[in-house]
Write an enzyme that holds these catalytic residues in place. Structure first.
Site, mmCIF file in Angstrom:
data_model
loop_
_atom_site.group_PDB
_atom_site.id
_atom_site.type_symbol
_atom_site.label_atom_id
_atom_site.label_comp_id
_atom_site.label_asym_id
_atom_site.label_seq_id
_atom_site.Cartn_x
_atom_site.Cartn_y
_atom_site.Cartn_z
ATOM 1 N N TYR A 74 0.852 -1.192 0.000
ATOM 2 C CA TYR A 74 0.000 0.000 0.000
ATOM 3 C C TYR A 74 0.886 1.239 0.000
ATOM 4 O O TYR A 74 1.564 1.514 0.985
ATOM 5 C CB TYR A 74 -0.917 -0.032 1.222
ATOM 6 C CG TYR A 74 -1.891 1.120 1.358
ATOM 7 C CD1 TYR A 74 -2.195 1.966 0.300
ATOM 8 C CD2 TYR A 74 -2.540 1.336 2.570
ATOM 9 C CE1 TYR A 74 -3.096 3.006 0.439
ATOM 10 C CE2 TYR A 74 -3.456 2.364 2.727
ATOM 11 C CZ TYR A 74 -3.722 3.204 1.662
ATOM 12 O OH TYR A 74 -4.621 4.239 1.807
ATOM 13 N N LYS A 107 -1.802 -1.563 -3.799
ATOM 14 C CA LYS A 107 -2.782 -0.481 -3.745
ATOM 15 C C LYS A 107 -2.004 0.811 -3.904
ATOM 16 O O LYS A 107 -1.231 1.188 -3.030
ATOM 17 C CB LYS A 107 -3.551 -0.494 -2.420
ATOM 18 C CG LYS A 107 -4.529 0.673 -2.268
ATOM 19 C CD LYS A 107 -5.169 0.687 -0.886
ATOM 20 C CE LYS A 107 -6.094 1.894 -0.730
ATOM 21 N NZ LYS A 107 -6.669 1.971 0.644
ATOM 22 N N VAL A 133 -9.225 -0.407 -4.561
ATOM 23 C CA VAL A 133 -9.458 -0.606 -3.128
ATOM 24 C C VAL A 133 -10.241 0.620 -2.688
ATOM 25 O O VAL A 133 -9.711 1.730 -2.666
ATOM 26 C CB VAL A 133 -8.151 -0.763 -2.343
ATOM 27 C CG1 VAL A 133 -8.459 -0.973 -0.859
ATOM 28 C CG2 VAL A 133 -7.346 -1.945 -2.882
#
Length: 294
Positions: free
Chosen positions: A134, A162, A204
């Site tokens: 992420y 992400k 996401v």
């Protein structure tokens, strides 16, 4: 592992005492699975992970795994800016039965790119679970470079990213230089279609709490080649998406859920509830969206 097109970064419901509300969490999970969610991220930033204790996170992971009962992948937010703690939390999350973990870039420490690489490698090597990285420099300060992400994608169980830095050029290069099995997800709801257009696989999402089925329809139209309709869908959903971020996340989406009958309670400090003006913005967006979809 295929996480699907829409991965919802789930809020954490709280009761009037500020504790995790597990009955409300059960209702929320079932609401999300009925409304377009392909996978769940539990105890991410949207789940107010900075305010959850490790014991609360593990209890939430265990509960979510039980309620989901294999219907969709459960992705545990086990990353932090403490590598050893992240390793320990990842091992414990694997033991309670989650399907994957999401690891945020270490915040506040401001590590070098080599430090980032070794941080993520250490955690990935400690688990057999699939790992989603992420990258969110707006919150973590440090930005993972393309080269660092490409190196990390060579680690077998690091399978997805992400990406929330908003840089489509960097995203295109990541997609081009990583294996076909490595999946890039937009970390911004408003960039879902642009990211799909350069080879990303989905988003996401925060907004999927409210408009998950509509977002699935938008993605489906795009992937079927109905690009004009997908663009129209995007423009129609954008005011709702913007309204949900009228205040620092997740205050807006929690308010929207409460207003639409999926009760999740308030937020924990240092987050604060919406003020009257912000609440009106969310309510007006919900009303306008309902009028358009009726």
């Amino acid at each position: 592992m295929n996480f699907g097109q829409i991965v919802t970064a789930m809020v954490t419901p709280f009761n009037e005492h500020g504790d995790i509300d597990f009955p409300a969490t059960r209702n929320l999970i079932n609401h999300l699975l009925a409304n377009g969610t392909d996978a769940l991220v539990v105890a991410g930033t949207t789940g107010e992970s900075p305010t959850l204790t490790n014991e609360e996170k593990l209890e939430l992971f265990r509960f979510t795994v039980d309620v989901v009962a294999g219907r969709v992948p459960v992705i545990a937010g086990t990353g932090s800016n403490n590598t050893k703690e992240s390793v320990d939390m990842t091992i414990q999350a694997e033991n309670v039965g989650v399907d994957a973990v999401m690891l945020v870039a270490p915040y506040y420490n401001n590590p070098s790119q080599e430090g980032l690489y070794l941080h993520f490698k250490s955690i990935a090597n400690a688990t057999s679970l699939p790992v989603m990285l992420y990258n969110i420099p707006g919150r973590s300060v440090v930005n993972m470079t393309v080269d660092t992400i490409v190196r990390l994608a060579e680690i077998p169980n690091i399978v997805a990213l992400k990406e929330a830095n908003g840089n489509l050029d960097a995203m295109a290069e990541i997609i081009d230089r990583t294996p076909a099995s490595f999946s890039l997800y937009s970390g911004d709801d408003a960039l879902t279609i642009p990211v799909l257009s350069i080879g990303g696989v989905g988003v996401v999402s925060v907004s999927s709490h409210i408009i998950g089925n509509e977002m699935q329809s938008m993605i489906r139209n795009f992937k079927l080649g109905n690009v004009q309709q997908a663009a129209k869908d995007h423009r129609r959903l954008l005011p709702m998406i913007k309204a949900l971020f009228v205040a620092p996340n997740p205050s807006g989406v929690k308010a929207a859920l409460n207003l639409t009958g999926t009760h999740v309670g308030g937020v924990r400090l240092p987050m604060i509830p919406l003020n009257d003006e912000q609440l009106l913005t969310v309510q007006n967006a919900l009303n306008a969206h309902e009028e358009v979809t009726v």
